[in-house]
Structures are given as C-alpha cells and as structure tokens.
Design an enzyme around this catalytic site. Structure first.
Site, PDB file in Angstrom:
ATOM      1  N   TRP A 148     -56.134  40.952  20.860  1.00  0.00           N
ATOM      2  CA  TRP A 148     -55.844  39.557  20.536  1.00  0.00           C
ATOM      3  C   TRP A 148     -55.310  38.755  21.730  1.00  0.00           C
ATOM      4  O   TRP A 148     -55.296  37.540  21.683  1.00  0.00           O
ATOM      5  CB  TRP A 148     -54.825  39.477  19.375  1.00  0.00           C
ATOM      6  CG  TRP A 148     -53.610  40.335  19.605  1.00  0.00           C
ATOM      7  CD1 TRP A 148     -53.398  41.593  19.127  1.00  0.00           C
ATOM      8  CD2 TRP A 148     -52.455  40.024  20.396  1.00  0.00           C
ATOM      9  NE1 TRP A 148     -52.191  42.087  19.569  1.00  0.00           N
ATOM     10  CE2 TRP A 148     -51.596  41.131  20.352  1.00  0.00           C
ATOM     11  CE3 TRP A 148     -52.064  38.905  21.150  1.00  0.00           C
ATOM     12  CZ2 TRP A 148     -50.362  41.173  21.021  1.00  0.00           C
ATOM     13  CZ3 TRP A 148     -50.842  38.936  21.822  1.00  0.00           C
ATOM     14  CH2 TRP A 148     -50.011  40.056  21.738  1.00  0.00           C
ATOM     15  N   LYS A 172     -66.295  44.076  18.069  1.00  0.00           N
ATOM     16  CA  LYS A 172     -65.285  43.929  17.011  1.00  0.00           C
ATOM     17  C   LYS A 172     -64.028  43.316  17.622  1.00  0.00           C
ATOM     18  O   LYS A 172     -63.277  43.991  18.323  1.00  0.00           O
ATOM     19  CB  LYS A 172     -64.927  45.267  16.357  1.00  0.00           C
ATOM     20  CG  LYS A 172     -64.126  45.030  15.067  1.00  0.00           C
ATOM     21  CD  LYS A 172     -63.141  46.114  14.728  1.00  0.00           C
ATOM     22  CE  LYS A 172     -61.805  46.016  15.367  1.00  0.00           C
ATOM     23  NZ  LYS A 172     -60.925  44.902  15.003  1.00  0.00           N
ATOM     24  N   ALA A 174     -60.205  41.430  17.540  1.00  0.00           N
ATOM     25  CA  ALA A 174     -58.989  41.670  16.758  1.00  0.00           C
ATOM     26  C   ALA A 174     -58.971  40.765  15.524  1.00  0.00           C
ATOM     27  O   ALA A 174     -59.400  39.609  15.592  1.00  0.00           O
ATOM     28  CB  ALA A 174     -57.781  41.382  17.632  1.00  0.00           C
ATOM     29  N   GLY A 225     -56.773  47.901  24.460  1.00  0.00           N
ATOM     30  CA  GLY A 225     -55.699  47.837  23.468  1.00  0.00           C
ATOM     31  C   GLY A 225     -54.591  48.807  23.837  1.00  0.00           C
ATOM     32  O   GLY A 225     -54.435  49.170  25.008  1.00  0.00           O
ATOM     33  N   GLU A 247     -59.156  50.665  28.336  1.00  0.00           N
ATOM     34  CA  GLU A 247     -58.239  49.852  29.146  1.00  0.00           C
ATOM     35  C   GLU A 247     -56.985  49.689  28.294  1.00  0.00           C
ATOM     36  O   GLU A 247     -56.983  48.952  27.310  1.00  0.00           O
ATOM     37  CB  GLU A 247     -58.938  48.517  29.476  1.00  0.00           C
ATOM     38  CG  GLU A 247     -58.355  47.818  30.665  1.00  0.00           C
ATOM     39  CD  GLU A 247     -57.277  46.830  30.279  1.00  0.00           C
ATOM     40  OE1 GLU A 247     -56.101  47.237  30.275  1.00  0.00           O
ATOM     41  OE2 GLU A 247     -57.616  45.673  29.972  1.00  0.00           O
ATOM     42  N   CYS A 281     -51.225  43.303  29.408  1.00  0.00           N
ATOM     43  CA  CYS A 281     -50.908  44.705  29.769  1.00  0.00           C
ATOM     44  C   CYS A 281     -50.631  44.842  31.257  1.00  0.00           C
ATOM     45  O   CYS A 281     -50.069  45.846  31.680  1.00  0.00           O
ATOM     46  CB  CYS A 281     -51.970  45.686  29.303  1.00  0.00           C
ATOM     47  SG  CYS A 281     -53.558  45.014  29.047  1.00  0.00           S
ATOM     48  N   GLU A 379     -43.365  49.187  27.303  1.00  0.00           N
ATOM     49  CA  GLU A 379     -43.959  47.872  27.516  1.00  0.00           C
ATOM     50  C   GLU A 379     -43.271  46.891  26.555  1.00  0.00           C
ATOM     51  O   GLU A 379     -43.317  47.097  25.334  1.00  0.00           O
ATOM     52  CB  GLU A 379     -45.445  48.024  27.145  1.00  0.00           C
ATOM     53  CG  GLU A 379     -46.369  47.102  27.804  1.00  0.00           C
ATOM     54  CD  GLU A 379     -47.837  47.412  27.446  1.00  0.00           C
ATOM     55  OE1 GLU A 379     -48.115  48.218  26.543  1.00  0.00           O
ATOM     56  OE2 GLU A 379     -48.692  46.803  28.083  1.00  0.00           O
TER      57      GLU A 379
HETATM   58  C1  SIN Z   1     -54.630  42.145  30.029  1.00  0.00           C
HETATM   59  O1  SIN Z   1     -53.600  42.329  30.622  1.00  0.00           O
HETATM   60  O2  SIN Z   1     -54.732  42.471  28.844  1.00  0.00           O
HETATM   61  C2  SIN Z   1     -55.799  41.505  30.744  1.00  0.00           C
HETATM   62  C3  SIN Z   1     -55.279  40.652  31.812  1.00  0.00           C
HETATM   63  C4  SIN Z   1     -56.312  40.049  32.723  1.00  0.00           C
HETATM   64  O3  SIN Z   1     -57.527  40.249  32.595  1.00  0.00           O
HETATM   65  O4  SIN Z   1     -55.884  39.340  33.643  1.00  0.00           O
END
Ligand code: SIN
Length: 475
Positions: A148, A172, A174, A225, A247, A281, A379
């Site tokens: 998301w 698919k 979110a 995710g 990822e 992330c 995180e």
């Molecule tokens: C992510 O952190 O989920 C993607 C960030 C990005 O592509 O800059």
C-alpha cells in the site's frame, strides 16, 4: 466514490462478489469499494495470462515497447487524476503522489527500451564441430503482490520489465490501496494491450497468494511487502520451486560523519525519514551522528523538521500525511513510548493525533537512544528519527550491520576515501552516499539478508523475468 472491479481476460469483473470498503486514511471516509475476490478469481486471471502468453511472447521487443510507451504516455497525461486517487486512498501529500506517478512511469519507459536489449551470447565451444548459444526467454506468467505504501510505483517496477520481457501478468494490489492500480489497468486497456496480457485481482490476500504460489501456470512470483509475509510466500513457493523475487523490510542506518556537509546530511535525513510519513522500507530508521558534530547537526535538523506540516495530503502546504491505519499508528506510538520509558529525550514531536478513523503522527526526533529500544531493533514505519552518537568508523559499521535486514543504508561524508571504505563494508543492497533518496528505474533495487531476494530496476530487474537457455549445437 469509485466502484472498483477486477480485470480478467480483458473484461471488468467481480460485480457479484461481496465488497471491501476503501477508506481515506486522512478522514476515515469511504472513497471506494472493491470486490472481495479469492482463489477462483485468481485462477481465472492466471488462466487468462497463460492463454495470452504465447502470442505476447512472440511479439518483437519493439512491438511490446510500443504498447508500453502508449501506457506510459497515458499515465503522464492522467497524472493529476491518478495522483488524487492515490492521495485519497493512501494519504501521502499530493505533490509526493504526483512524484510517485512520474516515478512509476519512468519504469515503463526505461524497460520499454531495455526490452530491446535482451541479448543472448555465443560462447566458444570445446570441440570444432560444436557451437554454443545462450538464449534469454521470458519466464511465463508472472504473479505480483504489491504493498500500500507505493500503490503505483511498486506495480510498474514489476509489470514494466515483465511485459517488456514477454511475460504476461496478474497483479494483486493491497486491499488498502487498490484504486490506483485499477486506474493504471484502465489505462492499459486504453493503450490496447491484448486480452489476458494484463490482469488484476483483489480481495482475500491469503487465498489469492495461495493460488498464485500453487498454480502450475504461474512461473514467477514477485512480491513487495513485509519480511514475515515474504517468508510465508517463499515457503509456499518452495513446494514447486517457483521462481521468486522478494523485496522485503528494512532497518536502514544513516551515518553522519564529522566531515559531512551538514546541510546535505540534514536534507538527506529529512527526505529519507519523513517522506511518505516514514512508511517506506528504505527509510532511515537508525541515525548515527559522529560525536563532534552532533549539536550542530541536531540544531539544523530540528530547525527544518519544525517547518514540516502534518495533515490531509490534499491540503496545500502539507508535508506529512496520515499513517495508513490504526495498526501502524499504534506501532509508532509504542516505539516512541518504549524509547521514552527507557530514557530517550524528545527533541521535537513525540505526539500522535487520532481524529476519528484517521491517525496522524508528528515528525519526531529522539536522542539518548540505547540499543535495547524498539526503535533500534524493529522497522518503525513512521516519522520517528532516533539519533545515537558514535566515535569511530569501525564502531558505527558494526552497529549499522548489526541487524537481520540489509535493504538500504546511507552515509554522509565529503571524504572520498572514507566514503569508499564505508560503502564497501555496509552489508546493504542499496547505499546512498550523500543521497537520501537513491531509487531510480535504471538502478537495481533490493536487499541482502532478510530484506529479500533479487533486484528490481536496472538490468537486474529485467533479468528477474527471463530464463537462461543453453543451446548446444553439433554441426
Ligand atoms: C519502498 O521503500 O517501499 C520503495 C521505495 C522506493 O522505491 O523509493
């Protein structure tokens, strides 16, 4: 109110199913509904992609690039509309949402071109009457599950290379942010992609994930995710050796050396940490500042942070939108409370605001951080910057690498030799040197350790959707 539908074999479907409400995280108001699809719908989409694969794979790379470029142009023509949908369902400020649409389109144009450069090779054989060719072929049907936090960018980063390589696709998105994906797929339809090449399902994540991993016609699963869900999907995929790209989560260190340009460092930390309300992330999660400059750095960071306005991303002047949902808000709150209980000092922020079903959190800077605090071990996925000091490079490298994650790391120094040494020692897939936002279409994005497998973007991002075939010819 948007009435979302699934897209299977060139038809918009799902009207007879139960619906899931899509809410605006800034107001709690409903912005749309989507059908609650499951196994059956996923199976139909995979079958459509399977049927469409041979013809799509047989097109020339140039023909596929032409479809992709039509889609790219339509996305940019409709940028404002898509960005507004994105902000309404995800919360990020409108300017950031527009930036994400441009970012998402950049994957399409880059991979449309890269598809024309899928080269094989010839290799000298071991005997005079043999020839060796190495060929690249599309893997087949690709199933994708996307998060998301980047409802547009994470889809195109997967879909563009897959389609350019000659694969067909089942997406698919979110359940929290499906409306952007629906709009992107409407534009695929307008761009004229043949039936079954692009399919969209949504609803019950567990059921759809199980179908995607168990259905023999899926040849590649690509997921962005959490690490927990990534591990589950990998276990499910192991049963039939399904090719996966994952990822996953991160816990990024940001190292500010005593020879850093402080303005660059402050801008880098703000961009990395507070972009998307800290819900990325790759965002800096642990900030290490060398002792000699900590006061000067903190003063500048505080000064800039206090200019950031929190609110509804549709309003002018807002820099930080809401957190996506209560679960995420509760986690951020818990992290800050835990840090304060254990002795952290709040330099700025440290407060959340619950407004009905909307959850906002102030950009927060914490000092007096100890290693046992949650902020240093998990995180946070929110706008919280915990600052620790360090004395030597050896000490900070050991701390930075002391995590099961390995997605992104950042450091700030103007000293080339120091920077090269730091970059070589950091166990991370992405390293930003004087750069808080490194991701671009042409570079590989992905993590080491429990941050995932494989790379997206760049040549590596194309390779993820290709099989390598060794052809030995006897003359
Ligand atoms: C992510 O952190 O989920 C993607 C960030 C990005 O592509 O800059």
């Amino acid at each position: 109110m948007i009435k979302g539908r699934m897209y299977v074999n060139g038809e918009w479907t799902g009207d007879s199913l139960d619906t899931i409400d899509v809410l605006n995280p800034a107001t709690g108001e409903q912005v749309g509904t989507i059908p609650n699809g499951g196994k059956e719908e996923a199976r139909a989409a995979i079958e459509a992609a399977h049927q469409a694969f041979p013809e799509w794979a047989a097109l020339t790379a140039l023909e596929r690039a032409n479809y992709l470029m039509k889609w790219h142009d339509l996305i940019l023509e409709n940028k404002d509309e898509i960005a507004e949908i994105l902000t309404k369902e995800m919360g990020k400020p409108l300017a950031e949402a527009k930036g994400e649409i441009v970012y998402s389109a950049s994957f399409i144009s880059w991979f449309a071109e890269e598809g024309k450069r899928v080269y094989g090779r010839t290799v000298p054989a071991s005997s005079p009457n043999k020839r060796i060719h190495v060929q690249k072929q599309p893997v087949g049907v690709v199933a994708s599950i996307t998060p998301w936090n980047f409802p547009a960018g994470m889809i195109t980063r997967k879909m563009a290379p897959a389609l350019a390589a000659g694969c067909t696709f089942v997406a698919k998105p979110a359940e929290l942010t499906p409306l952007t994906a629906i709009k992107l797929v409407e534009l695929c339809e307008e761009a004229g992609f043949p039936k079954g090449v692009v399919n969209l399902v949504m609803g019950d994540a567990k059921a759809i994930g199980e179908e995607m991993t168990s259905n023999e016609n899926v040849r590649k699963l690509t997921f962005t995710g959490s690490t927990a869900v990534g591990k589950l999907l990998m276990k499910q995929s192991a049963e039939r050796m399904l090719n996966v790209s994952l990822e996953l989560g991160g816990h990024a260190p940001m190292i500010i050396c005593d020879d850093a340009d402080l303005d660059k460092a402050v801008d880098g930390v703000i961009a990395s940490k507070f972009r998307n309300a800290g819900q990325t992330c790759v965002c800096g999660n642990r900030i290490f500042v060398q002792e000699a400059i900590v006061d000067a750095f903190l003063a500048k960071l505080k000064e800039k942070t206090q200019t950031l306005k929190v609110g509804n991303g549709l309003e002018e002047g807002v820099h930080i939108g809401p957190l996506i949902e209560k679960k995420g808000y509760d986690k951020v709150k818990k992290h800050v409370e835990d840090a304060v209980e254990k002795g952290a000092k709040v330099i700025i922020g440290g407060e959340g605001a619950e407004e009905g079903n909307a959850y906002f959190y102030q950009p927060t800077i914490l000092t007096n951080i100890s290693d046992d605090m949650l902020v240093m071990n998990e995180e946070t996925f929110g706008p919280v910057a915990p600052i620790q000091t360090f004395k030597t490079d050896e000490e900070v490298i050991a701390k930075a690498n002391n995590t099961r994650y390995g997605l992104a790391a950042y450091f700030f120094t103007e000293n080339y030799s120091r920077g090269m040494k730091l970059s070589e020692k950091l166990e991370y897939g992405i390293v930003g040197w004087n750069d808080g936002v490194p991701a671009v279409a042409q570079a590989p994005f992905g993590g080491m350790k429990e941050s995932g497998l494989g790379r997206e973007g760049g040549q590596e991002g194309m390779e993820a959707f290709l099989e390598t075939k060794f052809l030995s010819i006897g003359l």
